[in-house]
Write an enzyme that holds these catalytic residues in place. Structure first.
Site, mmCIF file in Angstrom:
data_model
loop_
_atom_site.group_PDB
_atom_site.id
_atom_site.type_symbol
_atom_site.label_atom_id
_atom_site.label_comp_id
_atom_site.label_asym_id
_atom_site.label_seq_id
_atom_site.Cartn_x
_atom_site.Cartn_y
_atom_site.Cartn_z
ATOM 1 N N ALA A 273 -0.511 6.353 -9.457
ATOM 2 C CA ALA A 273 -1.219 5.984 -8.231
ATOM 3 C C ALA A 273 -0.567 6.721 -7.066
ATOM 4 O O ALA A 273 0.464 7.370 -7.227
ATOM 5 C CB ALA A 273 -1.165 4.471 -8.007
ATOM 6 N N HIS A 306 3.788 -1.615 -6.438
ATOM 7 C CA HIS A 306 4.570 -0.442 -6.021
ATOM 8 C C HIS A 306 3.887 0.250 -4.846
ATOM 9 O O HIS A 306 4.522 0.563 -3.824
ATOM 10 C CB HIS A 306 4.700 0.499 -7.217
ATOM 11 C CG HIS A 306 5.455 1.766 -6.957
ATOM 12 N ND1 HIS A 306 6.725 1.992 -7.448
ATOM 13 C CD2 HIS A 306 5.122 2.896 -6.276
ATOM 14 C CE1 HIS A 306 7.142 3.184 -7.062
ATOM 15 N NE2 HIS A 306 6.180 3.758 -6.373
ATOM 16 N N GLU A 307 2.584 0.495 -4.975
ATOM 17 C CA GLU A 307 1.875 1.196 -3.903
ATOM 18 C C GLU A 307 1.757 0.326 -2.659
ATOM 19 O O GLU A 307 1.824 0.830 -1.530
ATOM 20 C CB GLU A 307 0.489 1.636 -4.386
ATOM 21 C CG GLU A 307 0.486 2.479 -5.650
ATOM 22 C CD GLU A 307 1.440 3.667 -5.601
ATOM 23 O OE1 GLU A 307 1.610 4.263 -4.529
ATOM 24 O OE2 GLU A 307 2.025 3.989 -6.657
#
Length: 862
Positions: A273, A306-307
């Site tokens: 991503a 995470h993103e």
């Protein structure tokens, strides 16, 4: 000539001279639906108009702006037309005679769509024949779409205006406006870096919701292609996203910094991503078309979190230069795992187990390569950073952040992070800015800690030194720390580091290993006494680095090793099991544990392993050990034993369970006898059944690919399966199956499609490489070693980075484990004069051969 490279010195010089205010970017994508050749040779172009306003600190100074484009039609600086043919060279537009203060530049160019996952990627869905676009700009690819000062510390606002085909949706960093005449005029963004700007366009399907907190409503969107819409589990994705919003805003004490949050599942995406501000792109393999195990949902959730963490760390506050890339990625990795572990209501409170058994093994592997480097790497130019998205940047860095949290305290850590965000919002920072904030809140001096952990390479080994009297009472206990020599060719010297660790004591109770004691302490220097344990009775097992607080290779004492070898699957908690499994795998890779003994250990304990992520990691590791680390003369014996184990476990697994699916995939990956292959064929055609096992689309392809690799599925069978699954995923799977066939013709065709042509899209090229390299086909592939070294340098120099790296790593003759392969590699390295980036990748691959030779020798001697 710089080509498409940019040095750190050039970036620093440009940043001293320029302050960028705002970009206005007009893109005409109205021809995107028709653009490009059907065979992929020409992907088409689009008109790009960039107006950028910036200040210069000096009158008459010279600088440049970056652009990768087939044609530039107009360059106008401060109203004066420049000769585009003269000023546009080598992916740069030279700017001379700048005014002191405000300057305005206008650039009109034709930019190119790509099929490599870099810049503006164009994909046509075979299901609906519609085109779908998305951008991927990290590290230096915004310049493929608009003229830009391509470095993270020249932040600006960005205002996109986009003309798109009728019926399309266009998404960017700012909220999506209502279009007029198929033109989308977005509001300016806050000040952000070029690499996190984004544009996604096409007839995407979408689902919308909101996150509500303290009177503020943040719009949430999820997008995918219509052909995947039936598989989109939007509510599960929204649930994870809201959980992340709740936990991060509390821990960071800073409200989400952008106007909306869209997550877009896009096709043929190279990475997992990308953290574009407010418009995160995610590979659409995360829209699961078939049954997957809970481990896949856990990994997807970690990617989502995470993103989202990057919205603060990376997007709100951004590194000044790419040497601090590790901090962006490590922080996002650490906080995403921590959110899964600690957020109320999380479905994955065992996430540190997954981290220990997957991410950290990646870090340990990377840190033992000749290319090992300090976490805070020396990044001299863009070529350096492009090959630095590695296990040290992500996994070792996150491990060290976990160590730092243990060292300073979690509450103090997040208090420092809160001060950091407030002080540097929408600005750029260096590592010292964060460490300074943490020193302030924790009272710890982090300068020595930082120097030893972040500016040096390599792994420490921790061993217990225990003395016990005749009654089994401990008379002395110490932790011995070693700093092994760095791999040959690696830069730097080994160093002992300060570690914050826990020591766990475990006893056998009713056949289970139960923790009965825990001590947490600082370890520093070569030997650290632990007086607290003196005078206590020795338990069955001592486990150093219990709870996985530090980053170190851990070895068990002789008595503990005996117990763990017999009872590894009997730990009541998943994390000590994972740490023990990881230690065994590390010993196998280091030729301390023969591959056949590793197989025996796994077979004895895996049936008791409840954590499905650990089970699947063990499946991968056993197969790798047998393929690369087993003595060649014993390998087939080991593979036969493992395949029999996978079938036995498959038949014994609970019907419909995750374990059943995982064992089905493990069996499909290694089936070898005629009887086993008959079972695969029967499962495929429906003449065989295993109660509860759904032979759905993805599992069918696993069966077809193994049957193809063993010569049991021909082109007709592959084509028939593709007819059942006429999707882009089906096309990739078919490409893998065709390349996997054990014939000279199949290998020659696959090789030619990748090496002798550059027409394959990134995802299809990856699929062909995956099929081409089959561990059962070493002899068939042997002749390609020379062909690889004849071609790889030209490929590196002529293809885009992503495409070239796929080939350089994926087609290296890693299966040809021999001194001859080492010699051939060494001769090429000595004569070919490769770039530093290509040399690094080839050297890393060579190290795999060297390690395999040592492990095979150890296995042969067992």
């Amino acid at each position: 000539m710089p080509g498409t490279n940019l040095t750190r010195d050039e970036a620093q010089q440009r940043a001293r001279l320029l302050t960028v205010d705002a970009y206005e970017i007009d893109l005409d994508l109205s021809g995107a639906q028709e653009g490009g050749d059907a065979d992929g040779g020409d992907h088409g172009t689009f008109r790009s108009v960039t107006t950028v306003r910036f200040d210069s600190a000096e009158a008459g100074a010279d600088s440049f702006i970056d652009l990768v484009a087939p044609a530039v039609h107009e360059v106008r600086l401060n109203g004066e037309a420049l000769d585009a043919g003269e000023v546009f060279k080598d992916s740069r537009i030279v700017l001379t005679g700048l005014r002191a203060g405000r300057n305005e530049l206008r650039v009109v160019a034709d930019c190119a769509y790509t099929n490599t996952g870099e810049g503006l990627h164009r994909f046509v869905d075979p299901v609906d024949q519609q085109a779908y676009l998305y951008t991927q700009f990290e590290v230096p690819d915004a310049r493929r779409v608009y003229a830009s000062f391509e470095q993270p510390d020249l932040k600006a606002t960005f205002q996109f205006t986009v003309k798109a085909p009728e019926g399309w949706t266009v998404i960017s960093n700012s909220p999506t406006p209502e279009p007029g005449d198929n033109v989308w005029r977005f509001a300016p963004t806050p000040r952000i870096s070029t690499y996190i700007t984004a544009l996604i366009a096409g007839p995407y399907h979408s689902v919308h919701s909101t996150y509500e907190k303290d009177g503020r409503s943040v719009p949430l969107g999820i997008y995918c292609r219509p052909s995947l819409a039936e598989h989109l589990d939007a509510e599960q994705i929204f649930e994870v996203t809201r959980q992340g919003f709740e936990w991060f805003q509390e821990k960071f004490d800073y409200a989400y910094p952008f106007a909306k949050y869209d997550q877009l599942f896009v096709p043929e995406f190279n990475a997992g991503a990308m953290e574009n501000a407010g418009a995160v792109t995610i590979r659409d393999q995360y829209v699961f078309r078939s049954k997957v195990t809970d481990a896949a949902y856990e990994v997807r959730a970690e990617t989502i979190l995470h993103e989202l963490a990057h919205m603060w760390f990376g997007d709100l506050v951004t590194m000044e230069w790419w040497n601090d890339l590790w901090l962006n990625e490590s922080f996002a990795t650490y906080t995403s795992i921590a959110c899964q572990a600690y957020a109320p209501g999380s479905k994955w409170p065992h996430s540190w187990t997954t981290f220990a058994n997957s991410m950290k093994t990646w870090a340990y592997r990377q840190d033992q390569l000749p290319s090992t480097h300090p976490i805070m790497a020396e990044i001299n130019d863009l070529d350096d950073v492009l090959v630095n998205f590695d296990g040290i940047t992500y996994a070792k860095g996150a491990s060290v952040l976990k160590q730092l949290v243990a060292y300073v305290g979690m509450e103090e850590f997040f208090q420092g992070v809160q001060a950091y965000f407030k002080a540097h919002a929408f600005k750029n920072t260096r590592l010292s800015d964060l460490l300074g904030a943490l020193e302030e809140t924790s009272g710890r001096d982090l300068k020595t800690w930082s120097k030893k952990w972040l500016e040096t390479a390599g792994i420490n080994i921790l061993r217990p030194e225990i003395e016990v009297d005749a009654q089994g009472v401990i008379t002395s206990f110490a932790v011995k720390q070693e700093a092994p020599a760095l791999p040959p060719g690696a830069k730097g010297e080994p160093v002992l580091r300060p570690h914050r660790i826990a020591i766990g004591s475990y006893e056998l109770q009713d056949g289970k290993l139960v923790r009965t004691g825990r001590i947490e302490l600082d370890v520093d220097g070569a030997l650290t006494p632990v007086p607290q344990l003196a005078g206590t009775r020795r338990p069955a097992v001592f486990l150093l680095n219990d709870d996985d607080l530090s980053y170190a290779k851990v070895r068990l004492d002789e008595e503990s090793l005996k117990v763990v070898t017999e009872h590894l699957g009997d730990f009541t908690e998943s994390l000590p099991r994972a740490l023990s499994w990881a230690s065994a795998w590390d010993m196998t890779r280091d030729a301390e544990l023969p591959a056949r003994d590793y197989l025996a250990l796994v077979r004895s304990g895996i049936g008791k392993e409840s954590d499905i992520g650990v089970v699947q990691s063990l499946h991968r590791q056993v197969k790798l050990a047998l393929d690369l680390y087993a003595a060649p003369e014993w390998r087939e014996t080991g593979l036969a034993a493992w395949t029999a184990e996978t079938l036995e476990q498959l038949r014994a697994a609970e019907a419909g369970s995750d374990h059943q699916l995982a064992w089905a995939r493990a069996f499909a990956a290694s089936a070898r006898t005629e009887e086993q292959l008959d079972l695969l064929q029967g499962l495929l055609d429906g003449t065989e059944e295993i109660s509860g096992l759904a032979v759905d689309t993805e599992l069918r392809w696993s069966l077809v690919q193994r049957l193809a690799a063993t010569g049991r599925a021909d082109e007709k069978a592959i084509a028939a399966e593709l007819e059942r699954d006429k999707t882009s995923a089906g096309e990739r799977h078919a490409a893998t199956a065709r390349a996997a066939r054990p014939t000279d013709r199949a290998k020659s065709e696959a090789w030619a499609s990748v090496v002798e042509s550059d027409r394959l899209p990134n995802a299809v090229q990856e699929a062909v490489i995956g099929g081409f390299v089959q561990t059962d086909q070493r002899e068939l592939l042997a002749s390609y070693t020379a062909k690889y070294f004849d071609a790889v340098k030209d490929i590196w120099n002529s293809r885009s980075h992503e495409m070239a790296q796929q080939i350089a790593v994926g087609l290296y003759p890693a299966l040809q484990v021999s001194q001859e392969t080492l010699d051939t590699t060494d001769a090429w390295l000595a004569s070919a004069e490769p770039s530093a980036a290509l040399r690094r990748l080839i050297t890393e691959s060579r190290a795999g051969i060297e390690r395999a030779l040592k492990a095979q020798a150890a296995d042969a001697a067992a």
